[in-house]
Design a protein around this motif. Structure first.
Motif: not given
Length: 319
Positions: A16, A18, A26, A28-30, A69-70, A76-78
């Motif tokens: 996982t 960023m 940024s 979030y990915w997994e 990813f988001e 959880r991305s910013t």
């Protein structure tokens, strides 16, 4: 009758992180599945949605290497729920940055609802990067779809819920809910903003379910989920998803050589079958599966069966 496929056990991410994609964002990915196996990317719905543990189970983890990813402002991305530098074109560029991060030359593109819009837009921009395209609940971002959701269409099926949706707006704004919600969702009154976000998200939660689901409505009513969903979805719809009217159908020739599958619920009140049918007419090579007892959500038995049969097929596993 053939037994319907169900989710594979959802694997824990093996990695996982960023990714700084610029413009102050940024993501979030997994990554889940087997490193080095068949690559796939999952494009979530909304706009403004996010990813969940269950969504990881739509592929055989032994046969796939999946990136989830988001999108900008989501989950959880910013920065959270940000509308700045947040367009379809930004997201297409983000997907390419993620592909390069993973080291993939090509990958399977998989998306439902808004994710289908983004899948089509990305694949048409970068047809050389898609090995296959798997779509659910087709949405083009065209005017008739906004009219269906926010004027006359879904309101005829759920008149009681549509009344609740409009109730948070001033009477003089109810003929143009997208604009009226925009004023509240980008305003300074935090209480009204949350009230409007919950109303917007509840309307989404109602139209995506084939049968009433308190669990789904509770998810959409969560303040964190509601704010992101309402602000970002309203932002995109106010700008016609940053697409020209009819753009995705007009450019379908760019992807007709790519193997594809569409899974569409017959009783989808959020993204009705018209768009899936029109896409099939423009893209005769695509496989269209209209699920007779299906609505909108990926987790419904018939929809899920079609999606997993598609991912299994493209991984070389018999249907």
């Amino acid at each position: 009758m053939t037994e319907r496929r169900t989710l594979y056990p959802s694997p824990e991410p093996y990695e996982t992180g960023m990714l700084d994609v610029g413009d102050g964002h940024s993501l979030y990915w997994e990554r889940v599945g087997t490193p080095g196996a068949k690559p796939a990317v999952f494009l979530h719905g909304g706009p403004g949605g996010g990813i969940s543990e269950g969504q990881r189970g739509q592929w055989n983890p032994e046969l796939y290497d999946i990136l989830l990813f988001e999108q900008r402002g989501c989950g959880r991305s910013t920065p959270f729920a940000s509308l700045e530098n947040n367009t379809t074109q930004h997201l297409i560029a983000d997907i390419e940055k993620l592909r390069e991060m993973c080291g993939h030359e090509k990958w399977q593109v998989f998306g439902g609802s808004w994710g289908s819009t983004l899948s089509l837009a990305y694949s048409q921009a970068h047809p050389e990067r898609a090995t296959e395209i798997i779509l659910r609940g087709i949405f083009f971002g065209d005017q008739y779809e906004y009219d269906w959701l926010f004027k006359k269409g879904a309101s005829e099926i759920y008149p009681d819920e549509f009344m609740k949706f409009l109730a948070v707006l001033p009477e003089d704004g109810r003929d143009d809910p997208i604009t009226a919600f925009h004023h509240i969702l980008t305003g300074d009154d935090e209480d009204k903003k949350l009230e409007a976000a919950r109303a917007w998200a509840r309307w989404e939660g109602v139209t995506v379910t084939l049968l009433p689901s308190e669990e789904t409505l509770a998810h959409f009513d969560d303040p964190h989920q509601a704010i992101a969903m309402a602000r970002i979805e309203n932002h995109y719809m106010r700008h016609n998803c940053f697409l020209d009217e009819g753009q995705l159908l007009a450019n379908v020739d760019r992807i007709r050589h790519i193997p594809g599958v569409i899974v569409q619920g017959r009783h989808d009140s959020c993204t009705p079958p018209r768009s899936a049918w029109e896409l099939k007419q423009a893209w005769p090579e695509v496989e269209l599966n209209i699920v007779p007892d299906g609505g909108h959500l990926y987790s419904e038995p018939g929809i899920l069966d079609g999606l997993i049969r598609a991912t299994d097929h493209f991984a070389g596993k018999d249907r």
